[in-house]
Design an enzyme around this catalytic site. Structure first.
Site, short mmCIF file in Angstrom:
data_model
loop_
_atom_site.label_atom_id
_atom_site.label_comp_id
_atom_site.label_asym_id
_atom_site.label_seq_id
_atom_site.Cartn_x
_atom_site.Cartn_y
_atom_site.Cartn_z
N THR A 50 -8.22 1.07 0.66
CA THR A 50 -9.13 1.99 1.35
C THR A 50 -8.54 3.39 1.26
O THR A 50 -7.38 3.57 0.91
CB THR A 50 -9.31 1.61 2.83
N VAL A 80 0.98 0.54 3.76
CA VAL A 80 0.72 1.93 4.14
C VAL A 80 0.59 2.78 2.89
O VAL A 80 1.51 2.84 2.06
CB VAL A 80 1.84 2.46 5.06
N LYS A 81 -0.54 3.44 2.78
CA LYS A 81 -0.85 4.25 1.61
C LYS A 81 -0.43 5.69 1.89
O LYS A 81 -0.83 6.29 2.89
CB LYS A 81 -2.34 4.17 1.31
N ILE A 82 0.39 6.24 0.99
CA ILE A 82 1.01 7.55 1.19
C ILE A 82 0.69 8.44 -0.02
O ILE A 82 0.83 8.01 -1.16
CB ILE A 82 2.55 7.41 1.29
N ALA A 133 -3.92 0.93 3.72
CA ALA A 133 -4.50 1.83 4.72
C ALA A 133 -3.78 3.16 4.63
O ALA A 133 -2.55 3.22 4.76
CB ALA A 133 -4.36 1.23 6.11
#
Length: 212
Positions: free
Chosen positions: A27, A83-85, A57
């Site tokens: 996402t 965790v998308k960074i 996310a």
């Protein structure tokens, strides 16, 4: 190559999951913004109830300290949250800190091999090179997959490559041939992969023969 669906729409995720091939979900803030009347965290809970594989996310913050705190909160939602960074200097700091805490990370908005190498050295679980957006500016996004895969293999890096910004079935074929571990794509592209005019013609012929 594994298949992820790139959406925050829970109905699309359920539909993709029913195909029996779905390994995860990605996402981003733009996708989440399209979903009305549901909070980001509530939608993530819904998604992780349906999909047991990785669910990426993305953080909204841009400063390392804030990304770290936001990432820790996202990781509490479910054990399969990644965790998308974004690929920035602050993003690298956040990736290292979250990795050291045992939290999986996906570094997004990768547009060259140096960015991917930096992310991998910071401890990223995944890197996401964007194919379609590179194609849009006259570059060959698929060449980036090849470069990153070669560099990771030479240096023994375990970070997995997610081919992102996939626009059509040929992107999927080429990304798989070039060694991407995962392809993330809209549901419409997944459905397009199932289709071929000769398949349809063959089905019509079988049915016609059966009904004679």
């Amino acid at each position: 190559m594994l298949f992820f669906v790139d959406t925050a729409n829970i109905d699309e995720i359920r539909e993709a999951n029913e195909l029996g091939i779905l390994a995860g979900v990605t996402t981003n803030p733009s996708l989440v913004a399209k979903e009305a009347n549901v909070s980001f965290h509530d939608r993530l809970r819904e998604i992780t109830d349906v999909v047991k594989g990785s669910v990426s996310a993305e953080v909204i913050s841009l400063k390392a300290e804030e990304m770290i705190e936001e990432g820790k909160e996202l990781a509490k939602i479910a054990p399969n949250i990644t965790v998308k960074i974004p690929m920035t200097s602050d993003g690298l700091k956040a990736v290292r800190a979250l990795t050291d805490l045992g939290i999986k990370t996906n570094v997004t908005l990768i547009f060259n091999a140096n960015q991917a190498l930096l992310a991998a050295r910071a401890g990223a679980t995944y890197v996401s090179p964007f194919l379609g957006r590179l194609d849009d500016i006259g570059h060959n996004g698929l060449d980036l997959i090849s470069e990153v895969k070669q560099i990771f293999d030479i240096h023994g890096l375990d970070t997995q490559i997610i081919a992102a910004s996939i626009r059509h079935p040929q992107h999927v074929t080429e990304a798989a041939l070039r060694g991407a571990h995962i392809g993330t794509m809209p549901l419409k592209v997944i459905h397009a992969l199932t289709k071929h005019p000769l398949t349809d013609k063959g089905i019509e012929q079988f049915l016609a023969d059966w009904n004679k």
